[in-house]
Design a protein around this motif. Sequence first.
Motif, PDB file in Angstrom:
ATOM      1  N   LYS A  92      -9.853  -6.681  12.224  1.00 34.46           N
ATOM      2  CA  LYS A  92     -11.294  -6.464  12.266  1.00 34.46           C
ATOM      3  C   LYS A  92     -11.788  -6.172  10.856  1.00 34.46           C
ATOM      4  CE  LYS A  92     -11.012  -1.483  13.386  1.00 34.46           C
ATOM      5  NZ  LYS A  92     -11.625  -0.940  12.168  1.00 34.46           N
ATOM      6  N   ASP A  93     -13.060  -6.472  10.622  1.00 28.74           N
ATOM      7  CA  ASP A  93     -13.660  -6.120   9.347  1.00 28.74           C
ATOM      8  C   ASP A  93     -13.873  -4.612   9.292  1.00 28.74           C
ATOM      9  OD1 ASP A  93     -13.755  -8.779   8.586  1.00 28.74           O
ATOM     10  OD2 ASP A  93     -15.793  -9.078   9.338  1.00 28.74           O
ATOM     11  N   VAL A  94     -13.644  -4.027   8.129  1.00 28.96           N
ATOM     12  CA  VAL A  94     -13.871  -2.596   7.947  1.00 28.96           C
ATOM     13  C   VAL A  94     -15.379  -2.369   7.842  1.00 28.96           C
ATOM     14  CG1 VAL A  94     -13.485  -0.611   6.455  1.00 28.96           C
ATOM     15  CG2 VAL A  94     -11.651  -2.283   6.816  1.00 28.96           C
ATOM     16  N   ALA A  95     -15.917  -1.601   8.760  1.00 28.12           N
ATOM     17  CA  ALA A  95     -17.366  -1.359   8.796  1.00 28.12           C
ATOM     18  C   ALA A  95     -17.834  -0.706   7.500  1.00 28.12           C
ATOM     19  CB  ALA A  95     -17.723  -0.471   9.985  1.00 28.12           C
ATOM     20  N   GLY A  96     -18.823  -1.319   6.870  1.00 27.18           N
ATOM     21  CA  GLY A  96     -19.361  -0.760   5.629  1.00 27.18           C
ATOM     22  C   GLY A  96     -18.500  -1.005   4.409  1.00 27.18           C
ATOM     23  N   GLY A  97     -17.396  -1.719   4.598  1.00 27.85           N
ATOM     24  CA  GLY A  97     -16.492  -1.982   3.483  1.00 27.85           C
ATOM     25  C   GLY A  97     -15.526  -0.841   3.253  1.00 27.85           C
ATOM     26  N   LEU A  98     -14.407  -1.142   2.630  1.00 27.72           N
ATOM     27  CA  LEU A  98     -13.399  -0.124   2.348  1.00 27.72           C
ATOM     28  C   LEU A  98     -13.928   0.818   1.267  1.00 27.72           C
ATOM     29  CD1 LEU A  98     -10.556   0.537   3.348  1.00 27.72           C
ATOM     30  CD2 LEU A  98      -9.647  -0.809   1.466  1.00 27.72           C
ATOM     31  N   LYS A  99     -13.880   2.123   1.566  1.00 32.28           N
ATOM     32  CA  LYS A  99     -14.453   3.145   0.688  1.00 32.28           C
ATOM     33  C   LYS A  99     -15.932   2.883   0.416  1.00 32.28           C
ATOM     34  CE  LYS A  99     -10.250   4.443  -1.861  1.00 32.28           C
ATOM     35  NZ  LYS A  99      -9.643   4.593  -3.196  1.00 32.28           N
ATOM     36  N   GLY A 100     -16.561   2.088   1.290  1.00 35.58           N
ATOM     37  CA  GLY A 100     -17.964   1.756   1.098  1.00 35.58           C
ATOM     38  C   GLY A 100     -18.192   0.837  -0.088  1.00 35.58           C
ATOM     39  N   LYS A 101     -17.125   0.188  -0.555  1.00 32.78           N
ATOM     40  CA  LYS A 101     -17.209  -0.589  -1.795  1.00 32.78           C
ATOM     41  C   LYS A 101     -16.985  -2.092  -1.602  1.00 32.78           C
ATOM     42  CE  LYS A 101     -15.538   3.099  -4.880  1.00 32.78           C
ATOM     43  NZ  LYS A 101     -14.443   3.487  -5.819  1.00 32.78           N
ATOM     44  N   VAL A 102     -15.906  -2.449  -0.917  1.00 24.33           N
ATOM     45  CA  VAL A 102     -15.528  -3.867  -0.878  1.00 24.33           C
ATOM     46  C   VAL A 102     -15.296  -4.325   0.563  1.00 24.33           C
ATOM     47  CG1 VAL A 102     -14.466  -3.798  -3.168  1.00 24.33           C
ATOM     48  CG2 VAL A 102     -13.049  -3.414  -1.153  1.00 24.33           C
ATOM     49  N   MET A 103     -15.623  -5.579   0.795  1.00 27.78           N
ATOM     50  CA  MET A 103     -15.333  -6.182   2.094  1.00 27.78           C
ATOM     51  C   MET A 103     -13.824  -6.190   2.289  1.00 27.78           C
ATOM     52  SD  MET A 103     -17.958  -9.428   2.176  1.00 27.78           S
ATOM     53  CE  MET A 103     -17.157 -10.036   3.663  1.00 27.78           C
ATOM     54  N   SER A 104     -13.387  -5.769   3.471  1.00 24.10           N
ATOM     55  CA  SER A 104     -11.959  -5.677   3.736  1.00 24.10           C
ATOM     56  C   SER A 104     -11.684  -5.943   5.204  1.00 24.10           C
ATOM     57  CB  SER A 104     -11.437  -4.285   3.360  1.00 24.10           C
ATOM     58  OG  SER A 104     -10.064  -4.154   3.678  1.00 24.10           O
ATOM     59  N   THR A 105     -10.497  -6.457   5.462  1.00 29.19           N
ATOM     60  CA  THR A 105     -10.029  -6.677   6.825  1.00 29.19           C
ATOM     61  C   THR A 105      -8.879  -5.721   7.112  1.00 29.19           C
ATOM     62  OG1 THR A 105     -10.597  -9.027   6.677  1.00 29.19           O
ATOM     63  CG2 THR A 105      -9.111  -8.381   8.449  1.00 29.19           C
ATOM     64  N   GLU A 106      -8.945  -5.067   8.259  1.00 26.26           N
ATOM     65  CA  GLU A 106      -7.858  -4.208   8.726  1.00 26.26           C
ATOM     66  C   GLU A 106      -7.073  -4.986   9.767  1.00 26.26           C
ATOM     67  OE1 GLU A 106      -7.254   0.385  10.349  1.00 26.26           O
ATOM     68  OE2 GLU A 106      -9.194  -0.605  10.566  1.00 26.26           O
ATOM     69  N   THR A 107      -5.763  -5.065   9.580  1.00 24.65           N
ATOM     70  CA  THR A 107      -4.928  -5.913  10.434  1.00 24.65           C
ATOM     71  C   THR A 107      -3.783  -5.119  11.041  1.00 24.65           C
ATOM     72  OG1 THR A 107      -5.430  -7.859   9.070  1.00 24.65           O
ATOM     73  CG2 THR A 107      -3.493  -8.010  10.491  1.00 24.65           C
ATOM     74  N   ALA A 108      -3.489  -5.406  12.304  1.00 27.89           N
ATOM     75  CA  ALA A 108      -2.368  -4.778  12.991  1.00 27.89           C
ATOM     76  C   ALA A 108      -1.247  -5.794  13.183  1.00 27.89           C
ATOM     77  CB  ALA A 108      -2.818  -4.233  14.352  1.00 27.89           C
ATOM     78  N   TRP A 109      -0.027  -5.362  12.860  1.00 29.39           N
ATOM     79  CA  TRP A 109       1.170  -6.193  13.007  1.00 29.39           C
ATOM     80  C   TRP A 109       2.142  -5.489  13.946  1.00 29.39           C
ATOM     81  CZ3 TRP A 109       1.200 -10.895  10.738  1.00 29.39           C
ATOM     82  CH2 TRP A 109       0.328 -11.116   9.667  1.00 29.39           C
ATOM     83  N   LEU A 110       2.772  -6.258  14.813  1.00 30.27           N
ATOM     84  CA  LEU A 110       3.842  -5.747  15.660  1.00 30.27           C
ATOM     85  C   LEU A 110       5.152  -6.295  15.108  1.00 30.27           C
ATOM     86  CD1 LEU A 110       4.523  -4.184  18.304  1.00 30.27           C
ATOM     87  CD2 LEU A 110       4.441  -6.403  19.470  1.00 30.27           C
ATOM     88  N   LEU A 111       6.080  -5.407  14.801  1.00 24.04           N
ATOM     89  CA  LEU A 111       7.369  -5.788  14.238  1.00 24.04           C
ATOM     90  C   LEU A 111       8.455  -5.414  15.232  1.00 24.04           C
ATOM     91  CD1 LEU A 111       5.414  -5.610  11.763  1.00 24.04           C
ATOM     92  CD2 LEU A 111       7.360  -4.798  10.421  1.00 24.04           C
ATOM     93  N   GLN A 112       9.215  -6.398  15.676  1.00 22.36           N
ATOM     94  CA  GLN A 112      10.322  -6.177  16.598  1.00 22.36           C
ATOM     95  C   GLN A 112      11.621  -6.632  15.938  1.00 22.36           C
ATOM     96  OE1 GLN A 112      10.190  -4.625  19.384  1.00 22.36           O
ATOM     97  NE2 GLN A 112       8.160  -4.829  20.299  1.00 22.36           N
ATOM     98  N   LYS A 113      12.624  -5.784  15.993  1.00 23.51           N
ATOM     99  CA  LYS A 113      13.892  -6.057  15.333  1.00 23.51           C
ATOM    100  C   LYS A 113      14.527  -7.338  15.865  1.00 23.51           C
ATOM    101  CE  LYS A 113      18.255  -3.789  14.093  1.00 23.51           C
ATOM    102  NZ  LYS A 113      19.082  -2.547  14.287  1.00 23.51           N
ATOM    103  N   LYS A 114      15.000  -8.176  14.942  1.00 21.05           N
ATOM    104  CA  LYS A 114      15.700  -9.398  15.338  1.00 21.05           C
ATOM    105  C   LYS A 114      17.049  -9.029  15.942  1.00 21.05           C
ATOM    106  CE  LYS A 114      13.635 -12.597  11.994  1.00 21.05           C
ATOM    107  NZ  LYS A 114      13.870 -13.454  10.804  1.00 21.05           N
ATOM    108  N   ILE A 115      17.435  -9.786  16.930  1.00 22.39           N
ATOM    109  CA  ILE A 115      18.725  -9.561  17.592  1.00 22.39           C
ATOM    110  C   ILE A 115      19.745 -10.532  17.015  1.00 22.39           C
ATOM    111  CG2 ILE A 115      19.956  -9.469  19.789  1.00 22.39           C
ATOM    112  CD1 ILE A 115      17.692  -7.411  19.492  1.00 22.39           C
ATOM    113  N   GLY A 116      20.887  -9.988  16.594  1.00 22.75           N
ATOM    114  CA  GLY A 116      21.941 -10.830  16.071  1.00 22.75           C
ATOM    115  C   GLY A 116      21.741 -11.248  14.633  1.00 22.75           C
TER     116      GLY A 116
END
Length: 214
Positions: free
Chosen positions: A190-214
């Motif tokens: 999602k876009d950071v409302a009002g910009g990051l620190k109110g300064k710059v347009m930024s996207t906040e992203t969520a990643w799911l990391l699952q351990k590789k098997i083998g």
Amino acid sequence: MEASFWHQKWERGEIGFHESETNPMLAEHFKELNLTKGSRIFLPLCGKTRDAAWLLARGYRVAGAELSELAINGLFKELGLEPEISKVGKLVRYHAEDIDIFAGDIFAVSAECLGPINAIYDRAALVALPACVRRHYTSHLMNITGAAPQLLITYEYDPLLMDGPPFSVNEDEVKQHYAAAYRLQFVGSKDVAGGLKGKVMSTETAWLLQKKIG
């Protein structure tokens, strides 16, 4: 970025990085880790995050690492808990029911002192560290947790427009750090409302990391 930088931030109350509410990405995507109640979640560089209260209220146990004891005392105060304090090697352990926070350098945290971890929630650690430290950090994090599954939150913006922290960490860098050990899944942004620190347009992203098997 020296330890004194963060100590001064907390001493001066310059904690714009501290979120006064639970992170919406945590509330929305934590379930995708598929953890049972009682699972122990590690929050690196946790500050006095409200996310700890959210996890505890849902029956999870919390472990954290934080440089500033001022922040840790603030966290326990907001939780309404009186911690037991003890020395563990170079670290100071703050303990109460279902929560352990280790005060000191995260690179002094070992797998032995941390104990078993079921998952990692990194909202404020990877993005807080300069590029020259991030590879060391990610390697250390996987080592002390056995590459536990992870919900990772990153920011992406034009670094020419603002100095971190939080630093911009893009998809390619996430892959550089973690693709060898984990299956990476983009789960939301999602876009950071009002910009990051109110300064710059930024996207906040969520990643799911699952351990590789083998």
